[in-house]
Design a protein around this motif. Structure first.
Motif, PDB file in Angstrom:
ATOM      1  N   VAL A  66      -0.338 -82.382 -50.033  1.00  0.00           N
ATOM      2  CA  VAL A  66       0.253 -82.720 -48.568  1.00  0.00           C
ATOM      3  C   VAL A  66       0.650 -84.348 -49.011  1.00  0.00           C
ATOM      4  CG1 VAL A  66      -0.980 -83.477 -46.553  1.00  0.00           C
ATOM      5  CG2 VAL A  66      -1.950 -82.105 -47.753  1.00  0.00           C
ATOM      6  N   VAL A  67       1.753 -84.851 -47.952  1.00  0.00           N
ATOM      7  CA  VAL A  67       2.593 -86.400 -48.020  1.00  0.00           C
ATOM      8  C   VAL A  67       2.354 -87.516 -47.406  1.00  0.00           C
ATOM      9  CG1 VAL A  67       4.194 -84.195 -49.136  1.00  0.00           C
ATOM     10  CG2 VAL A  67       4.929 -84.848 -46.509  1.00  0.00           C
ATOM     11  N   TYR A  68       2.289 -88.339 -48.027  1.00  0.00           N
ATOM     12  CA  TYR A  68       1.775 -89.136 -47.017  1.00  0.00           C
ATOM     13  C   TYR A  68       3.119 -90.658 -47.338  1.00  0.00           C
ATOM     14  CZ  TYR A  68      -2.333 -87.505 -47.069  1.00  0.00           C
ATOM     15  OH  TYR A  68      -3.630 -86.427 -46.380  1.00  0.00           O
ATOM     16  N   LYS A  69       2.806 -91.489 -46.089  1.00  0.00           N
ATOM     17  CA  LYS A  69       3.388 -92.690 -46.404  1.00  0.00           C
ATOM     18  C   LYS A  69       3.291 -93.451 -46.597  1.00  0.00           C
ATOM     19  CE  LYS A  69       7.195 -94.894 -43.222  1.00  0.00           C
ATOM     20  NZ  LYS A  69       7.698 -95.177 -42.187  1.00  0.00           N
ATOM     21  N   LYS A  70       2.888 -95.133 -47.813  1.00  0.00           N
ATOM     22  CA  LYS A  70       2.361 -95.909 -47.946  1.00  0.00           C
ATOM     23  C   LYS A  70       2.894 -97.235 -46.829  1.00  0.00           C
ATOM     24  CE  LYS A  70       2.302 -99.527 -51.641  1.00  0.00           C
ATOM     25  NZ  LYS A  70       2.757 -99.635 -52.457  1.00  0.00           N
ATOM     26  N   THR A  71       1.245 -96.979 -46.039  1.00  0.00           N
ATOM     27  CA  THR A  71       1.494 -98.429 -45.122  1.00  0.00           C
ATOM     28  C   THR A  71       1.484-100.247 -45.148  1.00  0.00           C
ATOM     29  OG1 THR A  71      -0.964 -97.463 -44.342  1.00  0.00           O
ATOM     30  CG2 THR A  71       0.655 -96.431 -43.193  1.00  0.00           C
ATOM     31  N   ASN A  72       0.369 -99.610 -46.313  1.00  0.00           N
ATOM     32  CA  ASN A  72       0.073-100.841 -47.316  1.00  0.00           C
ATOM     33  C   ASN A  72       1.076-101.692 -48.061  1.00  0.00           C
ATOM     34  OD1 ASN A  72      -1.458-103.655 -47.907  1.00  0.00           O
ATOM     35  ND2 ASN A  72      -3.331-102.615 -48.535  1.00  0.00           N
ATOM     36  N   PRO A  73       1.680-102.263 -48.135  1.00  0.00           N
ATOM     37  CA  PRO A  73       2.680-103.227 -48.963  1.00  0.00           C
ATOM     38  C   PRO A  73       2.081-103.556 -50.293  1.00  0.00           C
ATOM     39  CG  PRO A  73       3.148-104.222 -47.073  1.00  0.00           C
ATOM     40  CD  PRO A  73       1.973-103.237 -46.786  1.00  0.00           C
ATOM     41  N   ASN A  74       0.640-104.368 -49.651  1.00  0.00           N
ATOM     42  CA  ASN A  74       0.259-105.053 -50.755  1.00  0.00           C
ATOM     43  C   ASN A  74      -0.805-104.325 -51.767  1.00  0.00           C
ATOM     44  OD1 ASN A  74       1.219-107.486 -49.941  1.00  0.00           O
ATOM     45  ND2 ASN A  74      -0.042-107.454 -48.012  1.00  0.00           N
ATOM     46  N   LEU A  75      -1.353-102.816 -51.646  1.00  0.00           N
ATOM     47  CA  LEU A  75      -1.973-101.907 -52.390  1.00  0.00           C
ATOM     48  C   LEU A  75      -0.816-101.577 -53.958  1.00  0.00           C
ATOM     49  CD1 LEU A  75      -3.444-100.239 -52.151  1.00  0.00           C
ATOM     50  CD2 LEU A  75      -2.464 -98.286 -51.616  1.00  0.00           C
ATOM     51  N   LYS A  76      -1.761-101.890 -54.566  1.00  0.00           N
ATOM     52  CA  LYS A  76      -1.117-101.725 -56.089  1.00  0.00           C
ATOM     53  C   LYS A  76      -1.857-100.656 -56.623  1.00  0.00           C
ATOM     54  CE  LYS A  76       0.744-106.389 -56.963  1.00  0.00           C
ATOM     55  NZ  LYS A  76       0.639-107.900 -57.846  1.00  0.00           N
ATOM     56  N   LEU A  77      -1.285 -99.513 -57.165  1.00  0.00           N
ATOM     57  CA  LEU A  77      -2.218 -98.902 -57.291  1.00  0.00           C
ATOM     58  C   LEU A  77      -2.172 -97.890 -59.279  1.00  0.00           C
ATOM     59  CD1 LEU A  77      -0.670 -95.570 -55.046  1.00  0.00           C
ATOM     60  CD2 LEU A  77      -2.745 -96.768 -55.207  1.00  0.00           C
ATOM     61  N   ASP A  78      -3.215 -98.409 -60.021  1.00  0.00           N
ATOM     62  CA  ASP A  78      -2.848 -97.979 -60.720  1.00  0.00           C
ATOM     63  C   ASP A  78      -3.935 -96.772 -61.434  1.00  0.00           C
ATOM     64  OD1 ASP A  78      -3.936 -99.282 -63.862  1.00  0.00           O
ATOM     65  OD2 ASP A  78      -5.184-100.153 -62.999  1.00  0.00           O
ATOM     66  N   HIS A  79      -3.199 -96.216 -62.548  1.00  0.00           N
ATOM     67  CA  HIS A  79      -3.393 -94.905 -63.270  1.00  0.00           C
ATOM     68  C   HIS A  79      -4.384 -95.519 -64.186  1.00  0.00           C
ATOM     69  CE1 HIS A  79      -0.651 -96.096 -65.595  1.00  0.00           C
ATOM     70  NE2 HIS A  79      -1.037 -95.539 -67.004  1.00  0.00           N
ATOM     71  N   ASN A  80      -5.043 -96.413 -64.305  1.00  0.00           N
ATOM     72  CA  ASN A  80      -6.056 -96.361 -65.232  1.00  0.00           C
ATOM     73  C   ASN A  80      -7.669 -97.564 -64.724  1.00  0.00           C
ATOM     74  OD1 ASN A  80      -4.690 -96.297 -67.982  1.00  0.00           O
ATOM     75  ND2 ASN A  80      -3.768 -98.489 -67.473  1.00  0.00           N
ATOM     76  N   SER A  81      -7.416 -97.128 -63.380  1.00  0.00           N
ATOM     77  CA  SER A  81      -8.168 -97.432 -62.332  1.00  0.00           C
ATOM     78  C   SER A  81      -9.433 -96.599 -62.084  1.00  0.00           C
ATOM     79  CB  SER A  81      -8.399 -97.990 -61.131  1.00  0.00           C
ATOM     80  OG  SER A  81      -9.157 -98.159 -60.289  1.00  0.00           O
ATOM     81  N   GLU A  82     -10.720 -96.685 -62.755  1.00  0.00           N
ATOM     82  CA  GLU A  82     -11.658 -95.380 -62.582  1.00  0.00           C
ATOM     83  C   GLU A  82     -12.351 -95.406 -61.152  1.00  0.00           C
ATOM     84  OE1 GLU A  82     -16.348 -94.399 -63.391  1.00  0.00           O
ATOM     85  OE2 GLU A  82     -14.994 -95.641 -64.736  1.00  0.00           O
ATOM     86  N   THR A  83     -12.015 -96.737 -60.176  1.00  0.00           N
ATOM     87  CA  THR A  83     -12.195 -95.972 -58.851  1.00  0.00           C
ATOM     88  C   THR A  83     -10.936 -95.237 -58.018  1.00  0.00           C
ATOM     89  OG1 THR A  83     -13.170 -98.162 -58.198  1.00  0.00           O
ATOM     90  CG2 THR A  83     -12.111 -97.684 -56.584  1.00  0.00           C
ATOM     91  N   GLN A  84     -10.048 -96.099 -58.558  1.00  0.00           N
ATOM     92  CA  GLN A  84      -8.619 -95.046 -57.441  1.00  0.00           C
ATOM     93  C   GLN A  84      -8.471 -94.341 -58.063  1.00  0.00           C
ATOM     94  OE1 GLN A  84      -5.053 -97.704 -57.890  1.00  0.00           O
ATOM     95  NE2 GLN A  84      -6.234 -99.189 -57.088  1.00  0.00           N
ATOM     96  N   ASN A  85      -9.350 -94.108 -58.590  1.00  0.00           N
ATOM     97  CA  ASN A  85      -8.612 -91.841 -59.795  1.00  0.00           C
ATOM     98  C   ASN A  85     -10.094 -91.733 -58.687  1.00  0.00           C
ATOM     99  OD1 ASN A  85      -7.034 -91.151 -62.239  1.00  0.00           O
ATOM    100  ND2 ASN A  85      -7.526 -93.526 -62.737  1.00  0.00           N
ATOM    101  N   LYS A  86     -11.336 -92.183 -58.325  1.00  0.00           N
ATOM    102  CA  LYS A  86     -11.943 -91.028 -57.596  1.00  0.00           C
ATOM    103  C   LYS A  86     -11.339 -91.266 -55.587  1.00  0.00           C
ATOM    104  CE  LYS A  86     -15.558 -92.434 -60.170  1.00  0.00           C
ATOM    105  NZ  LYS A  86     -17.440 -92.631 -59.806  1.00  0.00           N
ATOM    106  N   THR A  87     -11.159 -92.232 -55.306  1.00  0.00           N
ATOM    107  CA  THR A  87     -10.531 -92.424 -53.697  1.00  0.00           C
ATOM    108  C   THR A  87      -9.342 -91.927 -53.880  1.00  0.00           C
ATOM    109  OG1 THR A  87     -11.189 -95.012 -54.622  1.00  0.00           O
ATOM    110  CG2 THR A  87      -9.426 -93.853 -52.676  1.00  0.00           C
ATOM    111  N   TYR A  88      -7.700 -91.870 -55.098  1.00  0.00           N
ATOM    112  CA  TYR A  88      -6.724 -90.768 -54.526  1.00  0.00           C
ATOM    113  C   TYR A  88      -6.616 -89.127 -55.525  1.00  0.00           C
ATOM    114  CZ  TYR A  88      -5.678 -95.477 -52.725  1.00  0.00           C
ATOM    115  OH  TYR A  88      -5.399 -96.606 -51.669  1.00  0.00           O
ATOM    116  N   ALA A  89      -7.778 -88.536 -55.771  1.00  0.00           N
ATOM    117  CA  ALA A  89      -8.009 -87.765 -56.487  1.00  0.00           C
ATOM    118  C   ALA A  89      -7.316 -86.636 -55.254  1.00  0.00           C
ATOM    119  CB  ALA A  89      -9.255 -87.246 -57.008  1.00  0.00           C
ATOM    120  N   GLY A  90      -6.902 -85.772 -56.127  1.00  0.00           N
ATOM    121  CA  GLY A  90      -6.661 -84.254 -55.060  1.00  0.00           C
ATOM    122  C   GLY A  90      -5.148 -83.807 -55.459  1.00  0.00           C
ATOM    123  N   GLY A  91      -4.307 -84.405 -55.737  1.00  0.00           N
ATOM    124  CA  GLY A  91      -3.177 -83.826 -56.021  1.00  0.00           C
ATOM    125  C   GLY A  91      -2.440 -83.726 -54.754  1.00  0.00           C
TER     126      GLY A  91
END
Length: 216
Positions: free
Chosen positions: A119-144
């Motif tokens: 499923v495709v999404y558009k980024k709405t928060n320009p200040n959001l920094k994504l980090d593939h090393n972040s354990e929290t973000q790996n849980k939040t943004y998991a799913g492909g």
């Protein structure tokens, strides 16, 4: 062994051993017991035949339950800093791709909100920094699922696709190759390395072509 069959064996034993029985009595007893034996055999055969379809149905039912259900993309899933977006019409449809080691073509279906099963999404928060090393973000943004951006460059439409925590874009570029509508595939730098075709036969025909020769 059924009761009737046991009873028959018992009576047969009596017939064989009974010296006090007259010939006529033995004959009558034999005539009476023979139908009982036949009835017992038929009953046993019927039970066997009736149980067989039941077992077959049970096995088939177990096999049917074992088949996995195909997961459908979840268009209602929410991700912090993103919202569901729409793929431009020019990219939609079923496209085909092959390679030099294959003689078949693999389909990729692009819809209003999905590319394949992503499923495709558009980024709405320009200040959001994504980090593939972040354990929290790996849980939040998991799913492909993926984020996309669209641009027009030299008269061509470029669709940038990236899973949330990936570091490299896959780029789909609209074009025409030898008269066939296609989507050129490129990585973040924009260097073309492959192509998808609307025509399955074209995808197989040009599977060995070196698409890196095509420059933007």
């Amino acid at each position: 062994m059924t009761f009737l069959f046991k009873f028959y064996l018992c009576c047969t034993s009596i017939l064989n051993q009974g010296k006090g029985l007259t010939y006529m009595k033995k004959k009558i007893l034999t005539l009476l017991l023979t139908p009982l034996l036949l009835l017992s055999a038929c009953s046993s055969q019927t039970n066997t035949n009736e149980s067989q379809p039941t077992k077959t149905k049970q096995v088939a039912k177990r096999k049917k339950k074992a088949l996995p259900k195909e997961a459908k993309p979840d268009l209602n899933k929410k991700y912090p800093g993103f919202k569901l977006t729409t793929v431009p019409t020019v990219f939609r449809g079923t496209w085909y791709r092959s390679d030099e080691f294959s003689k078949t073509a693999r389909p990729l279906t692009i819809t209003q909100h999905t590319i394949g099963d992503s499923v495709v999404y558009k980024k709405t928060n320009p200040n959001l920094k994504l980090d593939h090393n972040s354990e929290t973000q790996n849980k939040t943004y998991a799913g492909g699922d993926s984020m996309i951006t669209v641009e027009n460059r030299n008269g061509q439409n470029w669709l940038h696709v990236r899973e949330f925590l990936d570091t490299v874009d896959i780029i789909y570029i609209t074009g025409t190759f030898k008269g066939q509508p296609c989507l050129y595939l490129a990585y973040s730098a924009g260097d073309i390395h492959s192509a998808l075709f609307k025509n399955k036969k074209a995808a197989i025909k040009y599977r060995k072509y070196d698409f890196s020769k095509i420059k933007n």
